[in-house]
Design a protein around this motif. Structure first.
Motif, PDB file in Angstrom:
ATOM      1  N   VAL A  23       5.711   5.391  -7.572  1.00 15.81           N
ATOM      2  CA  VAL A  23       6.881   5.857  -6.819  1.00 15.81           C
ATOM      3  C   VAL A  23       6.489   6.128  -5.365  1.00 15.81           C
ATOM      4  N   LEU A  24       5.362   6.814  -5.166  1.00 17.95           N
ATOM      5  CA  LEU A  24       4.924   7.148  -3.808  1.00 17.95           C
ATOM      6  C   LEU A  24       4.572   5.894  -3.002  1.00 17.95           C
ATOM      7  N   ALA A  25       4.075   4.871  -3.680  1.00 18.36           N
ATOM      8  CA  ALA A  25       3.687   3.631  -3.000  1.00 18.36           C
ATOM      9  C   ALA A  25       4.808   2.597  -2.998  1.00 18.36           C
ATOM     10  N   SER A  26       6.005   2.978  -3.421  1.00 22.48           N
ATOM     11  CA  SER A  26       7.104   2.006  -3.500  1.00 22.48           C
ATOM     12  C   SER A  26       7.415   1.325  -2.164  1.00 22.48           C
ATOM     13  N   PRO A  27       7.262   1.997  -1.000  1.00 15.52           N
ATOM     14  CA  PRO A  27       7.478   1.247   0.254  1.00 15.52           C
ATOM     15  C   PRO A  27       6.496   0.080   0.408  1.00 15.52           C
ATOM     16  N   ALA A  28       5.231   0.285   0.065  1.00 17.59           N
ATOM     17  CA  ALA A  28       4.244  -0.799   0.171  1.00 17.59           C
ATOM     18  C   ALA A  28       4.551  -1.908  -0.818  1.00 17.59           C
ATOM     19  N   ILE A  29       4.947  -1.535  -2.027  1.00 19.67           N
ATOM     20  CA  ILE A  29       5.276  -2.536  -3.047  1.00 19.67           C
ATOM     21  C   ILE A  29       6.492  -3.343  -2.612  1.00 19.67           C
ATOM     22  N   ALA A  30       7.506  -2.649  -2.077  1.00 16.46           N
ATOM     23  CA  ALA A  30       8.721  -3.339  -1.618  1.00 16.46           C
ATOM     24  C   ALA A  30       8.401  -4.300  -0.477  1.00 16.46           C
ATOM     25  N   MET A  31       7.518  -3.882   0.441  1.00 13.84           N
ATOM     26  CA  MET A  31       7.173  -4.763   1.559  1.00 13.84           C
ATOM     27  C   MET A  31       6.423  -6.002   1.082  1.00 13.84           C
ATOM     28  N   LEU A  32       5.569  -5.827   0.074  1.00 13.79           N
ATOM     29  CA  LEU A  32       4.860  -6.999  -0.463  1.00 13.79           C
ATOM     30  C   LEU A  32       5.850  -8.019  -1.014  1.00 13.79           C
ATOM     31  N   PHE A  33       6.814  -7.550  -1.791  1.00 12.88           N
ATOM     32  CA  PHE A  33       7.768  -8.469  -2.407  1.00 12.88           C
ATOM     33  C   PHE A  33       8.838  -8.949  -1.434  1.00 12.88           C
ATOM     34  N   ALA A  34       8.894  -8.339  -0.234  1.00 14.71           N
ATOM     35  CA  ALA A  34       9.852  -8.776   0.777  1.00 14.71           C
ATOM     36  C   ALA A  34       9.267  -9.817   1.718  1.00 14.71           C
ATOM     37  N   THR A  35       8.002 -10.179   1.537  1.00 13.37           N
ATOM     38  CA  THR A  35       7.401 -11.157   2.436  1.00 13.37           C
ATOM     39  C   THR A  35       8.092 -12.509   2.280  1.00 13.37           C
TER      40      THR A  35
END
Length: 197
Positions: free
Chosen positions: A166-178
């Motif tokens: 949950v805390l790293a969700s911004p990083a995870i979202a950015m990876l999948f938004a590439t």
């Protein structure tokens, strides 16, 4: 006014890289740790900052494995770890986020074993910010290894990893938004090129 705004632009980390993917490429699709800290020390070390971060990441990974599994401090087992072609292959390819993600995951696993859930969760979050896929896979494998060693389900570790996700969700979202993931599809990233086979 123009000079001030130009100075601010020159010293700001942009979200997108204008020269890649028609400006849609993200600055940190992954690797916020260690690339941002490496950039911050670059004024002091120059281009050696990348080398220092790479060597530091490799040493951090070794220290993390020792923290997680103290039996690996044996000179023979450490030599096997260091001589692993996957390890020095990643060194040669400058895979900084991989080293740091694996190191953070190893330290997190060690903290979870010692029932220090808050520290383990913080380190697991760092592993996911370094590389969501590599860090996530390492956390999962370490949790399975810890469960096998203890012969019980690691509920605290699972909760800590869930909070880290949950805390790293911004990083995870950015990876999948590439753009690469959006245009090619996540499943295609691991498939070999049919033309070359």
């Amino acid at each position: 006014s123009d000079v001030c705004s130009s100075d601010l632009r020159d010293h700001w980390v942009p979200l997108h890289v204008p020269s890649l993917e028609a400006g849609r490429a993200l600055t940190f699709p992954y690797g916020l740790i260690p690339w941002l800290p490496t950039a911050l020390v670059r004024p002091l070390l120059g281009d050696w900052a990348v080398t220092a971060s790479l060597v530091g990441g490799a040493l951090f990974l070794i220290a993390g494995t020792w923290h997680w599994q103290p039996r690996l401090r044996s000179p023979l087992l450490t030599a096997i770890l260091v001589l692993n072609p996957q390890l020095y292959g990643r060194l040669a390819q400058f895979q900084l986020p991989t080293f740091w993600a694996l190191g953070f995951a190893a330290f997190a696993a060690g903290e979870f074993i010692r029932a220090r859930t808050a520290r383990g969760t913080a380190l697991a979050t760092c592993a996911l910010y370094a590389h969501p896929l590599t860090g996530g896979a390492a956390l999962l494998m370490a949790a399975l290894a810890n469960a096998e060693l203890d012969r019980r389900l690691p509920w605290r570790e699972a909760l800590g990893i869930a909070i880290a996700l949950v805390l790293a969700s911004p990083a995870i979202a950015m990876l999948f938004a590439t753009p690469l993931v959006r245009e090619v599809g996540f499943g295609m990233l691991s498939k070999p090129d049919r033309k070359s086979t």
